[in-house]
Design an enzyme around this catalytic site. Structure first.
Site, mmCIF file in Angstrom:
data_model
loop_
_atom_site.group_PDB
_atom_site.id
_atom_site.type_symbol
_atom_site.label_atom_id
_atom_site.label_comp_id
_atom_site.label_asym_id
_atom_site.label_seq_id
_atom_site.Cartn_x
_atom_site.Cartn_y
_atom_site.Cartn_z
ATOM 1 N N GLU A 1 11.445 4.284 18.505
ATOM 2 C CA GLU A 1 11.544 3.889 17.101
ATOM 3 C C GLU A 1 12.944 4.238 16.562
ATOM 4 O O GLU A 1 13.618 3.400 15.987
ATOM 5 C CB GLU A 1 10.468 4.637 16.308
ATOM 6 C CG GLU A 1 10.437 4.294 14.837
ATOM 7 C CD GLU A 1 9.500 5.221 14.063
ATOM 8 O OE1 GLU A 1 9.095 6.274 14.601
ATOM 9 O OE2 GLU A 1 9.206 4.900 12.888
ATOM 10 N N HIS A 2 13.359 5.492 16.759
ATOM 11 C CA HIS A 2 14.687 5.951 16.340
ATOM 12 C C HIS A 2 15.465 6.395 17.571
ATOM 13 O O HIS A 2 14.947 7.154 18.388
ATOM 14 C CB HIS A 2 14.583 7.172 15.415
ATOM 15 C CG HIS A 2 13.715 6.976 14.214
ATOM 16 N ND1 HIS A 2 12.419 7.433 14.157
ATOM 17 C CD2 HIS A 2 13.962 6.374 13.025
ATOM 18 C CE1 HIS A 2 11.903 7.125 12.967
ATOM 19 N NE2 HIS A 2 12.818 6.483 12.266
ATOM 20 N N TYR B 1 0.851 -1.201 0.000
ATOM 21 C CA TYR B 1 0.000 0.000 0.000
ATOM 22 C C TYR B 1 0.877 1.238 0.000
ATOM 23 O O TYR B 1 1.785 1.362 0.831
ATOM 24 C CB TYR B 1 -0.910 0.016 1.234
ATOM 25 C CG TYR B 1 -2.005 1.052 1.073
ATOM 26 C CD1 TYR B 1 -3.258 0.692 0.605
ATOM 27 C CD2 TYR B 1 -1.758 2.398 1.324
ATOM 28 C CE1 TYR B 1 -4.251 1.637 0.401
ATOM 29 C CE2 TYR B 1 -2.746 3.362 1.105
ATOM 30 C CZ TYR B 1 -3.986 2.961 0.650
ATOM 31 O OH TYR B 1 -4.956 3.913 0.431
ATOM 32 N N GLN C 1 12.062 14.868 12.963
ATOM 33 C CA GLN C 1 11.005 13.992 13.446
ATOM 34 C C GLN C 1 9.700 14.758 13.563
ATOM 35 O O GLN C 1 8.646 14.304 13.125
ATOM 36 C CB GLN C 1 11.397 13.426 14.818
ATOM 37 C CG GLN C 1 10.661 12.177 15.170
ATOM 38 C CD GLN C 1 10.906 11.115 14.128
ATOM 39 O OE1 GLN C 1 12.009 10.944 13.631
ATOM 40 N NE2 GLN C 1 9.864 10.419 13.760
ATOM 41 N N ASN D 1 -3.714 5.863 5.771
ATOM 42 C CA ASN D 1 -4.470 6.663 6.740
ATOM 43 C C ASN D 1 -5.246 5.747 7.693
ATOM 44 O O ASN D 1 -5.094 4.530 7.661
ATOM 45 C CB ASN D 1 -5.391 7.651 6.009
ATOM 46 C CG ASN D 1 -6.451 6.929 5.171
ATOM 47 O OD1 ASN D 1 -6.739 5.747 5.381
ATOM 48 N ND2 ASN D 1 -7.032 7.634 4.221
ATOM 49 N N ASP E 1 16.590 7.316 7.133
ATOM 50 C CA ASP E 1 15.256 7.373 6.527
ATOM 51 C C ASP E 1 15.305 7.119 5.027
ATOM 52 O O ASP E 1 14.331 6.651 4.440
ATOM 53 C CB ASP E 1 14.630 8.760 6.749
ATOM 54 C CG ASP E 1 14.092 8.916 8.158
ATOM 55 O OD1 ASP E 1 13.905 7.891 8.835
ATOM 56 O OD2 ASP E 1 13.858 10.070 8.571
ATOM 57 N N GLN F 1 -11.082 -0.312 0.561
ATOM 58 C CA GLN F 1 -11.480 -1.182 -0.557
ATOM 59 C C GLN F 1 -10.270 -1.838 -1.219
ATOM 60 O O GLN F 1 -10.329 -3.011 -1.623
ATOM 61 C CB GLN F 1 -12.329 -0.415 -1.587
ATOM 62 C CG GLN F 1 -11.654 0.781 -2.254
ATOM 63 C CD GLN F 1 -11.764 2.066 -1.433
ATOM 64 O OE1 GLN F 1 -12.076 2.034 -0.242
ATOM 65 N NE2 GLN F 1 -11.497 3.203 -2.066
ATOM 66 N N HIS G 1 -3.031 -40.235 19.572
ATOM 67 C CA HIS G 1 -1.635 -39.816 19.396
ATOM 68 C C HIS G 1 -0.696 -40.959 19.803
ATOM 69 O O HIS G 1 0.249 -41.286 19.094
ATOM 70 C CB HIS G 1 -1.316 -38.589 20.263
ATOM 71 C CG HIS G 1 -1.876 -37.300 19.744
ATOM 72 N ND1 HIS G 1 -3.215 -37.018 19.712
ATOM 73 C CD2 HIS G 1 -1.254 -36.190 19.242
ATOM 74 C CE1 HIS G 1 -3.404 -35.794 19.218
ATOM 75 N NE2 HIS G 1 -2.233 -35.268 18.923
ATOM 76 N N HIS H 1 7.045 15.473 10.705
ATOM 77 C CA HIS H 1 6.158 14.437 10.154
ATOM 78 C C HIS H 1 4.694 14.738 10.471
ATOM 79 O O HIS H 1 3.862 14.726 9.588
ATOM 80 C CB HIS H 1 6.518 13.054 10.708
ATOM 81 C CG HIS H 1 7.633 12.396 9.969
ATOM 82 N ND1 HIS H 1 7.548 12.066 8.658
ATOM 83 C CD2 HIS H 1 8.869 12.011 10.378
ATOM 84 C CE1 HIS H 1 8.684 11.493 8.261
ATOM 85 N NE2 HIS H 1 9.502 11.450 9.286
ATOM 86 N N GLU I 1 -1.301 -37.215 28.643
ATOM 87 C CA GLU I 1 -2.255 -36.161 28.299
ATOM 88 C C GLU I 1 -3.600 -36.750 27.865
ATOM 89 O O GLU I 1 -4.463 -36.021 27.367
ATOM 90 C CB GLU I 1 -1.673 -35.277 27.183
ATOM 91 C CG GLU I 1 -0.425 -34.507 27.643
ATOM 92 C CD GLU I 1 0.131 -33.552 26.583
ATOM 93 O OE1 GLU I 1 -0.359 -33.569 25.436
ATOM 94 O OE2 GLU I 1 1.058 -32.788 26.916
ATOM 95 N N SER J 1 5.430 8.769 14.726
ATOM 96 C CA SER J 1 6.870 8.553 14.659
ATOM 97 C C SER J 1 7.565 9.210 15.855
ATOM 98 O O SER J 1 7.083 10.194 16.401
ATOM 99 C CB SER J 1 7.390 9.151 13.354
ATOM 100 O OG SER J 1 8.674 8.681 13.063
#
Lengths: 436, 436
Positions: free
Chosen positions: B332-333, B135, B264, B219, B366, B196, B425, B267, B420, B242
């Site tokens: 994250e960073h 995507y 950062q 999104n 990045d 969709q 088995h 963003h 068991e 982020s």
């Protein structure tokens, strides 16, 4: 007891792929009422901590404790469960644990790095998870093998602390499960279960420190709770009904194959056992074995229900077609009960575990061959893997630019960042470009 | 433009850990209305296939197509986008792609197996995913770097078919994104987006074959759709805002660190930039740089909002304390802008990517250093990893028992299975025990 007839499909029929699709379909719709109840329990544990965990445990498990510490089992209790095992069982558990550990050792991922010509270092650092929660079902269904399969990879990965939770209805515990916990070195054990135990592990309470990941099987409340805490913590897969697909060339003793199908079907009525063969008369022979052996089985009614509603025989004209069908099914367990299993295995792209040759019963893998018995179900082998050491390790990227490296990379990053209109990115990179 | 003041915490204050907890808190509550709308779209696409996809695309993206094929972009269109790029941009994209690929090659996991003394073979077979959906957001925010970072690991893994979807509002496409798709060899591109497109990738339609995994940012509708199709297909992480954490000993040019925080913060308003230092006067100096540089930034308002609401300076007495705080944040960073980043890195257990030394601006990572920019956010680095080749590969366990191996293992499995109460088995294993 009346004979059963197994659904038959023929891969050469024009409608086969639609029939196969219908055979595999299983309703996984979430139960919204359960969803709401579990959400409420999680919220309660997050707000009220220990007190909520104690209340739910007393209510659902018929206990009467006043503090979490009463739910903890000491290492001495675990050790005495181990010491109390009959020698034969202790040796079997030890053998299984040793083999599972030996296999798991092969799965460890290691850190690496490389240095570029200009001195820039790139790499990947591997670290284990700090703390992991292991859910073990309580009550009648007690599975020490599940303790081994979930705990050993975590220990091999180097997880700092492994916390097991197991409900003890009316205070009753299963000695085999506790012995297994002792054997594999689980760090702490609490007799609690349900959504409240999952919430306590995920978010922590006054007494319990939160874990980074929760693994292990449970009922619908536990599975729903795991789904809902995912993101806060990692989880293993939410398992669907267990499945086996057997491909047989018609030359394995039909009793063996019938029993292999039973070993899947006895798990529960939704379990699915499918046999593919190139030999239609062999399918008849296995059906005869099924009807001969079924009355001798302890769990005959569960097996009957599973095989009549979800079991199937599929006739194919060539083993190549069997492999195509297997790749569509992407089964949790795949037995290749054929003369040359290596050749057929080459054609298999999607399966949780592949049991090769007539001697490799799936049940051997369930307990002690070495590979994990926690496997992707419901066709998720198309994109996921058996539980392993790698599920308890994680990676961090390493970048250490030399001054020369930052100069070169800074120019490229600047162009790309400006192409994306991210000018702070560009200027941050440009500061590292040499100015002299 | 008025000066901004960054929130300050002191790690030696008694209330520090609660303050840190509040600083990191971010409301991730699902929006139920969006959840319902996305569920309806997915159900519609599952029932009505191509027709539903076309209807939603025409409605949401202001298109007027009558069949899916009109949404597909030919390889020639992609190639011409690539050929039309200014040389400088083409070279930068090529350099970035080459470096990302070189790093990714180190991540490939390989099949292995070993043979035991009795001839039993155990192993793990690695296979790539058959088909993956990528995507890519459309409209104004066009990120060719995201195409590179998501597509290249899939290609290195050997994914059979990589299908990209990117919405084209009013039919408009971004040439940089299409050029990047051409460069990395995306197999098919469809101009569709939203829930969709995710549903079509997950379940397939008359025209589209279903994929095994969907990756890439989107999104809230896209993120919700990915969550809801998880299980049917694999997905990458659902990313939160982020974040960057910078640890500085006070000896890096404060303008550099200010710009790193901006990179950062630009963003979005929820992005989080935190600076830890052992030197309180250095924090003052960075604040001065921030206020000096902020008016010069294109995205000043976003940066201001991010830094004032979620940014922070943390004073610590020792770098060891900074590492403790970093491990709690699990950022994250993580930039280690210190004299001896290797030593400090030893103390770091949880971070998505670690940028070591004063020259290693996060922006370099990045775009073009090599490691992936798709990283675990919101503390999930405690249990998860950067996107990598391994996310497009999966494992199947292999077990091939010799007759002698099945004999030995069968005895152990039989004992454990009977423990068991799983007698099918046990009997399946017992059939493979030698009878002579």
């Amino acid at each position: 007891m009346s004979d059963i007839t197994i659904t038959r499909l023929d891969a050469s029929s024009t409608d086969f792929f639609r029939q196969l699709h219908d055979l595999l379909a299983f309703d996984k719709t979430d139960n919204l009422e359960i969803h709401q109840r579990v959400l409420a329990i999680i919220a309660d544990v997050r707000s009220n901590g220990d007190k909520a965990v104690i209340d739910y445990t007393n209510r659902f498990d018929h206990r009467s404790v006043t503090q979490i510490s009463e739910l903890e089992l000491s290492p001495e209790i675990l050790k005495s469960a181990w010491n109390g095992l009959p020698t034969e069982q202790a040796q079997a558990l030890q053998t299984a644990a040793d083999r599972i550990r030996a296999y798991a050792e092969h799965q460890k991922i290691e850190s690496w790095q490389y240095t570029e010509a200009d001195g820039t270092v790139l790499g990947q650092k591997i670290t284990p998870l700090d703390r992991v929660g292991l859910y073990v079902p309580g009550g009648k269904a007690a599975y020490p093998s599940s303790v081994l399969m979930n705990a050993i990879p975590a220990k091999v990965a180097g997880v700092g602390e492994l916390i097991m939770v197991v409900p003890a209805p009316h205070g009753e515990t299963n000695q085999l499960v506790l012995a297994a916990a002792s054997l594999v070195g689980v760090d702490r054990v609490f007799t609690m279960g349900g959504a409240q135990a999952v919430a306590a592990l995920a978010y922590g309470t006054e007494t319990l420190r939160p874990v980074a990941k929760i693994v292990g099987p449970g009922n619908i409340y536990v599975a729903t709770a795991k789904k809902l805490v995912f993101g806060q913590v990692g989880i293993d897969m939410i398992a669907g009904p267990s499945e086996i697909l057997i491909i047989c060339d018609g030359k394995t003793n039909p009793d063996w194959i019938a029993m292999d199908m039973f070993s899947q079907a006895e798990h529960d009525e939704n379990a699915q056992a499918i046999l593919i063969s190139t030999d239609a008369s062999y399918l008849d022979a296995v059906e005869q074995s099924i009807n001969k052996l079924l009355p001798t089985m302890e769990r005959a009614e569960i097996i009957r229900a599973s095989l009549t509603t979800r079991g199937a025989f599929i006739k194919v004209n060539h083993l190549e077609i069997a492999a195509v069908v297997a790749n569509i099914i992407a089964p949790e367990h795949l037995e290749l009960s054929v003369e040359d299993p290596e050749a057929l295995c080459e054609e298999i792209h999607h399966a949780g575990a592949i049991f090769m040759g007539r001697y490799t019963a799936e049940a051997l893998g369930d307990y002690c061959a070495g590979p994990n018995h926690v496997l992707p179900t419901s066709s998720t082998a198309r994109f996921s893997s058996p539980l392993g050491v790698y599920d308890f390790q994680k990676r961090s990227s390493l970048i250490n630019c030399s001054q020369a490296g930052a100069d070169t990379l800074g120019k490229t990053a600047s162009i790309l960042a400006r192409g994306e209109s991210l000018t702070a990115h560009a200027r941050s990179a440009e500061y590292r470009i040499k100015t002299d």
